[in-house]
Design an enzyme around this catalytic site. Structure first.
Site, PDB file in Angstrom:
ATOM      1  CG  ASP A  30      44.402  33.163  37.654  1.00 47.96           C
ATOM      2  OD1 ASP A  30      44.971  33.471  38.714  1.00 47.96           O
ATOM      3  OD2 ASP A  30      43.186  32.857  37.588  1.00 47.96           O
ATOM      4  CB  VAL A  95      45.691  29.340  46.084  1.00 50.27           C
ATOM      5  CG1 VAL A  95      46.497  28.045  46.013  1.00 50.27           C
ATOM      6  CG2 VAL A  95      44.434  29.223  45.215  1.00 50.27           C
ATOM      7  CG  HIS A  99      49.657  32.359  44.079  1.00 49.73           C
ATOM      8  ND1 HIS A  99      49.238  31.828  45.283  1.00 49.73           N
ATOM      9  CD2 HIS A  99      48.741  33.288  43.736  1.00 49.73           C
ATOM     10  CE1 HIS A  99      48.101  32.412  45.646  1.00 49.73           C
ATOM     11  NE2 HIS A  99      47.777  33.316  44.726  1.00 49.73           N
TER      12      HIS A  99
END
Ligand code: AMP
Ligand code: ZN
Length: 119
Positions: A30, A95, A99
């Site tokens: 990240d 996002v 994920h």
């Protein structure tokens, strides 16, 4: 998917350190780590979120969980880790490409959530 940052990372168009990769999934750090170990695991194929999975995605979702321990241990969190999949507006997803966060130590990551019910 055009203009999807994680699709661009999967395609190699945006650089990322590929800490795990196979045919279907990719893991990379990240960019704003919240714990000493903070890795994102994505399907290479664009899936918006856990609210958008098809039956054919189930093997990929299973593999994302199955490789989590190996990734966490490789990255320095041998004593355990936490996975988080923020989903949609209520889940705080920023996002819009599915994920999985892997967060870990060396120290314990802390309480699961800040309690807001019955405070
Ligand atoms: P979420 O709130 O679950 O959607 O989390 C999105 C995560 O993506 C955040 O923790 C960001 O720091 C991370 N992120 C955004 N852009 C990048 C990037 N280019 N490379 C790595 N991580 C990123
Ligand atoms: Zn995407």
């Amino acid at each position: 998917m055009d203009n999807c940052i994680f699709c661009k990372i999967a395609a190699g168009e945006i650089p990322a350190v590929r800490v795990y990769e196979d045919e279907d999934i990719l893991a990379f750090p990240d960019i704003q780590p919240q714990r000493p170990v903070h890795i994102l695991v994505i399907p290479k194929r664009h899936i918006v979120s856990l609210a958008h999975v098809a039956a054919t995605d189930e093997p990929i979702l299973g593999r994302m969980l199955a490789v989590a321990h190996r990734i966490a241990a490789d990255q320095g969190s041998q004593g355990g880790f936490r996975v988080i999949v923020n989903t949609g507006e209520i889940g705080g997803q920023e996002v819009m490409h599915l994920h999985m966060h892997i967060v870990g130590g060396p120290d314990p990551v802390g309480p699961m959530l800040k309690r807001r019910i019955g405070e």
